[in-house]
Design an enzyme around this catalytic site. Structure first.
Site, short mmCIF file in Angstrom:
data_model
loop_
_atom_site.label_atom_id
_atom_site.label_comp_id
_atom_site.label_asym_id
_atom_site.label_seq_id
_atom_site.Cartn_x
_atom_site.Cartn_y
_atom_site.Cartn_z
CB THR A 223 -0.94 0.02 1.22
OG1 THR A 223 -0.16 0.04 2.41
CG2 THR A 223 -1.85 -1.19 1.22
CG ASP A 224 -0.67 4.67 -2.00
OD1 ASP A 224 -1.54 4.65 -1.10
OD2 ASP A 224 -0.94 4.94 -3.18
NE ARG A 225 2.50 9.73 3.92
CZ ARG A 225 2.86 10.87 4.42
NH1 ARG A 225 3.91 11.48 3.96
NH2 ARG A 225 2.19 11.44 5.39
CB VAL B 149 -5.31 2.59 -2.12
CG1 VAL B 149 -6.54 3.21 -1.49
CG2 VAL B 149 -4.48 3.64 -2.83
#
Length: 146
Positions: A14-16, A19
Protein backbone atom coordinates in the site's frame (compact mmCIF):
# COMPACT_ATOMS: atom_id res chain seq x y z
CA UNK A 1 -12.14 -21.79 -18.37
CA UNK A 2 -10.27 -19.20 -16.32
CA UNK A 3 -7.89 -19.71 -13.41
CA UNK A 4 -8.28 -17.87 -10.12
CA UNK A 5 -5.47 -16.85 -7.79
CA UNK A 6 -6.45 -15.59 -4.32
CA UNK A 7 -4.72 -13.86 -1.41
CA UNK A 8 -4.83 -10.75 0.81
CA UNK A 9 -3.19 -7.36 0.32
CA UNK A 10 0.00 -7.00 2.35
CA UNK A 11 0.81 -3.80 4.20
CA UNK A 12 3.97 -3.05 2.21
CA UNK A 13 1.93 -3.14 -1.02
CA UNK A 14 0.00 0.00 0.00
CA UNK A 15 0.94 3.66 -0.30
CA UNK A 16 0.44 6.66 2.01
CA UNK A 17 -3.20 6.89 0.96
CA UNK A 18 -3.73 3.39 2.31
CA UNK A 19 -4.47 1.82 -1.06
CA UNK A 20 -2.47 -0.65 -3.13
CA UNK A 21 0.23 1.21 -5.02
CA UNK A 22 -0.45 1.04 -8.77
CA UNK A 23 2.84 -0.76 -9.49
CA UNK A 24 1.80 -3.74 -7.38
CA UNK A 25 -1.09 -4.67 -9.65
CA UNK A 26 1.43 -5.88 -12.25
CA UNK A 27 3.06 -7.98 -9.55
CA UNK A 28 -0.34 -9.49 -8.70
CA UNK A 29 -0.76 -10.40 -12.37
CA UNK A 30 2.67 -12.00 -12.49
CA UNK A 31 1.96 -14.03 -9.35
CA UNK A 32 -1.33 -15.20 -10.84
CA UNK A 33 0.24 -15.98 -14.24
CA UNK A 34 3.05 -18.02 -12.62
CA UNK A 35 0.41 -19.87 -10.59
CA UNK A 36 -1.58 -20.54 -13.79
CA UNK A 37 1.51 -21.85 -15.63
CA UNK A 38 2.45 -24.11 -12.72
CA UNK A 39 -1.08 -25.49 -12.37
CA UNK A 40 -1.90 -25.88 -16.05
CA UNK A 41 1.42 -26.49 -17.85
CA UNK A 42 4.44 -27.18 -15.61
CA UNK A 43 6.41 -25.36 -12.95
CA UNK A 44 8.09 -22.25 -14.26
CA UNK A 45 11.31 -23.45 -12.63
CA UNK A 46 11.15 -26.57 -14.84
CA UNK A 47 10.63 -24.39 -17.91
CA UNK A 48 13.70 -22.37 -16.95
CA UNK A 49 15.68 -25.58 -16.52
CA UNK A 50 14.68 -26.41 -20.11
CA UNK A 51 16.17 -23.03 -21.11
CA UNK A 52 12.82 -21.23 -21.64
CA UNK A 53 11.84 -17.85 -20.25
CA UNK A 54 8.71 -15.81 -21.00
CA UNK A 55 9.49 -12.08 -21.00
CA UNK A 56 6.73 -9.49 -21.15
CA UNK A 57 6.28 -7.48 -24.34
CA UNK A 58 3.36 -5.30 -23.26
CA UNK A 59 0.89 -4.75 -20.45
CA UNK A 60 -2.34 -2.78 -20.51
CA UNK A 61 -4.27 -1.89 -17.41
CA UNK A 62 -7.53 -0.25 -16.40
CA UNK A 63 -8.15 0.77 -12.82
CA UNK A 64 -11.81 0.48 -11.85
CA UNK A 65 -11.50 0.71 -8.05
CA UNK A 66 -8.87 0.03 -5.44
CA UNK A 67 -7.78 -2.43 -2.82
CA UNK A 68 -6.63 -1.58 0.71
CA UNK A 69 -4.41 -3.31 3.23
CA UNK A 70 -5.71 -6.77 4.21
CA UNK A 71 -8.46 -6.82 1.56
CA UNK A 72 -8.95 -10.31 0.20
CA UNK A 73 -8.75 -10.35 -3.58
CA UNK A 74 -8.75 -12.69 -6.52
CA UNK A 75 -7.06 -12.47 -9.88
CA UNK A 76 -8.86 -14.27 -12.69
CA UNK A 77 -6.43 -15.29 -15.44
CA UNK A 78 -7.46 -16.34 -18.92
CA UNK A 79 -5.24 -17.38 -21.81
CA UNK A 80 -6.48 -15.58 -24.93
CA UNK A 81 -3.60 -15.94 -27.40
CA UNK A 82 -1.02 -18.58 -28.14
CA UNK A 83 0.95 -18.83 -31.39
CA UNK A 84 3.84 -21.06 -30.39
CA UNK A 85 6.05 -17.96 -30.13
CA UNK A 86 3.74 -15.42 -28.43
CA UNK A 87 1.28 -15.78 -25.58
CA UNK A 88 -1.36 -13.40 -24.24
CA UNK A 89 -3.49 -13.27 -21.10
CA UNK A 90 -6.37 -11.17 -19.77
CA UNK A 91 -6.95 -10.52 -16.08
CA UNK A 92 -9.59 -9.29 -13.69
CA UNK A 93 -8.81 -8.37 -10.09
CA UNK A 94 -11.76 -8.43 -7.74
CA UNK A 95 -12.19 -7.59 -4.06
CA UNK A 96 -13.60 -10.90 -2.85
CA UNK A 97 -15.39 -9.32 0.15
CA UNK A 98 -17.34 -6.78 -1.89
CA UNK A 99 -17.29 -8.42 -5.33
CA UNK A 100 -16.07 -5.12 -6.80
CA UNK A 101 -13.89 -5.36 -9.92
CA UNK A 102 -10.86 -3.19 -9.12
CA UNK A 103 -8.70 -3.76 -12.17
CA UNK A 104 -8.77 -5.29 -15.63
CA UNK A 105 -5.75 -5.82 -17.80
CA UNK A 106 -3.94 -7.83 -20.39
CA UNK A 107 -0.37 -8.79 -21.12
CA UNK A 108 1.59 -10.12 -24.06
CA UNK A 109 4.73 -12.25 -23.79
CA UNK A 110 7.03 -14.27 -26.00
CA UNK A 111 9.02 -17.44 -25.45
CA UNK A 112 12.76 -16.95 -25.45
CA UNK A 113 15.86 -19.00 -24.78
CA UNK A 114 17.44 -18.00 -21.49
CA UNK A 115 20.22 -15.66 -22.63
CA UNK A 116 22.00 -16.17 -19.30
CA UNK A 117 22.92 -19.68 -20.42
CA UNK A 118 26.14 -20.15 -22.44
CA UNK A 119 25.59 -20.13 -26.18
CA UNK A 120 22.03 -18.76 -25.99
CA UNK A 121 20.74 -15.28 -26.79
CA UNK A 122 17.47 -13.62 -25.85
CA UNK A 123 14.92 -13.40 -28.63
CA UNK A 124 11.69 -15.03 -29.82
CA UNK A 125 11.73 -18.82 -29.95
CA UNK A 126 9.22 -21.28 -31.40
CA UNK A 127 7.95 -23.64 -28.71
CA UNK A 128 6.08 -25.50 -31.45
CA UNK A 129 9.33 -26.58 -33.10
CA UNK A 130 11.65 -26.99 -30.12
CA UNK A 131 9.22 -28.38 -27.53
CA UNK A 132 6.21 -30.01 -29.29
CA UNK A 133 4.83 -31.58 -26.08
CA UNK A 134 4.83 -28.22 -24.32
CA UNK A 135 3.26 -26.66 -27.42
CA UNK A 136 0.38 -29.17 -27.22
CA UNK A 137 -0.25 -28.31 -23.56
CA UNK A 138 -0.51 -24.60 -24.36
CA UNK A 139 -2.87 -25.33 -27.26
CA UNK A 140 -5.07 -27.42 -24.97
CA UNK A 141 -5.22 -24.58 -22.43
CA UNK A 142 -6.07 -22.07 -25.14
CA UNK A 143 -9.01 -24.23 -26.20
CA UNK A 144 -10.18 -24.61 -22.61
CA UNK A 145 -9.97 -20.86 -21.92
CA UNK A 146 -12.00 -19.88 -24.99
Amino acid sequence: MSWTYCRRVRYYETDRMGVVHHSNYLRFLEDARMDWISAKIMSYREMEKMGIIIPAVSAEEHFKGFLRFDDPFSVEVRLVEYTGVRIGFVYEIRNTDTGEVCYTGKSQHYFSPDGNQPGLEYGPMSIKRKFPELHRKFLEMLEQDK
